[in-house]
Scaffold this motif. Structure first.
Motif, short mmCIF file in Angstrom:
data_model
loop_
_atom_site.label_atom_id
_atom_site.label_comp_id
_atom_site.label_asym_id
_atom_site.label_seq_id
_atom_site.Cartn_x
_atom_site.Cartn_y
_atom_site.Cartn_z
N ALA A 14 0.82 -1.22 0.00
CA ALA A 14 0.00 0.00 0.00
C ALA A 14 0.85 1.26 0.00
O ALA A 14 0.58 2.20 -0.75
CB ALA A 14 -0.93 -0.01 1.21
N HIS A 15 1.84 1.32 0.89
CA HIS A 15 2.63 2.54 1.11
C HIS A 15 4.12 2.20 1.11
O HIS A 15 4.49 1.08 1.47
CB HIS A 15 2.29 3.16 2.48
CG HIS A 15 0.83 3.29 2.75
ND1 HIS A 15 0.17 2.53 3.71
CD2 HIS A 15 -0.11 4.07 2.17
CE1 HIS A 15 -1.11 2.86 3.70
NE2 HIS A 15 -1.32 3.78 2.79
N ASP A 17 7.33 1.77 2.88
CA ASP A 17 7.72 1.24 4.21
C ASP A 17 7.09 -0.10 4.53
O ASP A 17 7.67 -0.91 5.24
CB ASP A 17 7.55 2.23 5.40
CG ASP A 17 6.12 2.35 5.96
OD1 ASP A 17 5.20 1.72 5.43
OD2 ASP A 17 5.96 3.11 6.93
N ASP A 18 5.87 -0.35 3.99
CA ASP A 18 5.20 -1.63 4.28
C ASP A 18 6.04 -2.81 3.81
O ASP A 18 6.08 -3.86 4.46
CB ASP A 18 3.83 -1.68 3.58
CG ASP A 18 2.84 -0.69 4.16
OD1 ASP A 18 2.77 -0.56 5.39
OD2 ASP A 18 2.13 -0.03 3.37
N TYR A 145 -4.68 -5.07 8.96
CA TYR A 145 -5.15 -4.32 10.14
C TYR A 145 -6.20 -3.27 9.82
O TYR A 145 -6.44 -2.35 10.62
CB TYR A 145 -3.97 -3.69 10.88
CG TYR A 145 -3.30 -2.51 10.18
CD1 TYR A 145 -2.60 -2.67 9.01
CD2 TYR A 145 -3.39 -1.23 10.73
CE1 TYR A 145 -1.98 -1.60 8.39
CE2 TYR A 145 -2.78 -0.15 10.11
CZ TYR A 145 -2.08 -0.35 8.94
OH TYR A 145 -1.47 0.73 8.33
N HIS A 150 -4.49 -0.70 2.50
CA HIS A 150 -4.03 -2.08 2.57
C HIS A 150 -5.13 -3.04 2.08
O HIS A 150 -4.85 -4.00 1.38
CB HIS A 150 -3.60 -2.43 4.00
CG HIS A 150 -2.31 -1.80 4.40
ND1 HIS A 150 -1.22 -2.52 4.82
CD2 HIS A 150 -1.91 -0.50 4.41
CE1 HIS A 150 -0.22 -1.69 5.09
NE2 HIS A 150 -0.62 -0.46 4.86
ZN LIG Z 1 0.87 0.95 4.96
#
Ligand SMILES: [Zn+2]
Length: 300
Positions: A14-15, A17-18, A145, A150
């Motif tokens: 998604a972003h 760092d994930d 989460y 996500h």
């Molecule tokens: Zn993320």
């Protein structure tokens, strides 16, 4: 007819760092072993909170600019992992971070959460048909989460895998390709519990004051649901370095880290997965490519 490596792994996140938090050791290991590792990141993470005070001006409610800055962090992280093929879904800036569930940013123009599923999936179909991965790694249907980006990344990955294999679908996007194995990111509950017990003991010596809870960790499931573990011990330093490269989002003190909430969490260097498409193994696998016949997987 192809110059692609025998083993090809696609990760959808998604972003920025994930990928390093969830799969940094796995990515470093397969890249070092000569596999093709392709990362597709769906947003620039524009809504992330900024940890270093000196970079606070990048926040969306200040000057902005966090998205492009995080693209630079992602590029630095990929260098640490030895991953050369990283892309943004539909191109950099195509989809915007939607923020946490329920905030107005969810519905803002360009928000990934509001994107048309098949439109977004088509951009991934083109990547799948180009790199022809045998293995796909993404989140579970809850996104691990509940973050909308996500969840959407999961939906786009699943839809794209289905469409990429459909020989009647959009041949202009490449020849059909069926992915053999699909995995979700997981943490076995017992591993998480033991890590948090160690963390609580270590906390007085750490630069962090408070511990997160196991409930704060995405993808925690009963041990029996976990089909696969990748021992990334040899790549622990690379994973930690990749996480450090995401300095707006993460502070690392090995083997622990914090996000912007400043709650310490374990930095797992053995990474865990649940195989959800493909033949479920009798005992826990130690290789995402286990059981894949390379020549057959390479054939059209
Ligand atoms: Zn993320």
């Amino acid at each position: 007819m192809t110059e692609l490596p025998d083993r090809r792994l696609l990760l959808v996140h998604a972003h920025p760092d994930d990928e390093s938090i969830n799969n940094g050791a796995t990515m470093a290991k397969y890249a070092a072993e000569g596999a093709q590792v392709t990362l597709v990141t769906c947003t620039l993470g524009e809504e992330g909170e900024v940890i270093p005070p000196g970079l606070a001006h990048l926040a969306p409610d200040r000057e902005g600019g966090l998205g492009p800055y995080r693209a630079g962090e992602l590029a630095a992280a990929m260098k640490e992992l030895g991953v050369t093929d990283h892309r943004f879904l539909g191109g950099q800036g195509r989809h915007r971070d939607s923020g946490m569930m329920g905030v107005e940013q969810n519905r803002r123009a360009g928000a990934f959460w509001s994107a048309d599923l098949d439109d977004a999936a088509c951009d991934l179909v083109a990547v799948i048909r180009e790199v022809r991965p045998q293995v796909l790694v993404t989140y579970d249907p809850d996104g691990g989460y509940g973050h909308p980006d996500h969840i959407k990344a999961h939906r786009v990955a699943v839809r794209a895998a289905e469409l990429a294999a459909d020989s009647a679908f959009r041949r202009d996007l490449g020849d059909p390709w069926g992915i053999t194995k699909v995995y979700w990111n997981r943490v076995p509950r017992s591993v998480g519990e033991q890590a948090f017990a160690r963390l609580r003991e270590a906390l007085p010596e750490l630069p962090f004051t408070r511990s997160a809870d196991l409930a704060d960790v995405p993808g925690v499931v009963d041990d029996t649901a976990v089909t696969t573990e990748i021992d990334g011990t040899a790549y622990a330093a690379a994973k930690a370095a990749a996480m450090r490269a995401h300095a707006t989002q993460i502070e690392v003190s090995e083997p622990w880290f914090v996000l912007s909430n400043q709650l310490a969490q374990p930095l797992f260097t053995t990474e865990y997965y649940e195989l959800v498409s493909g033949e479920r193994p009798g005992t826990r696998e130690t290789d995402l490519f286990a059981g894949i016949d390379r020549e057959e997987a390479d054939a059209r």
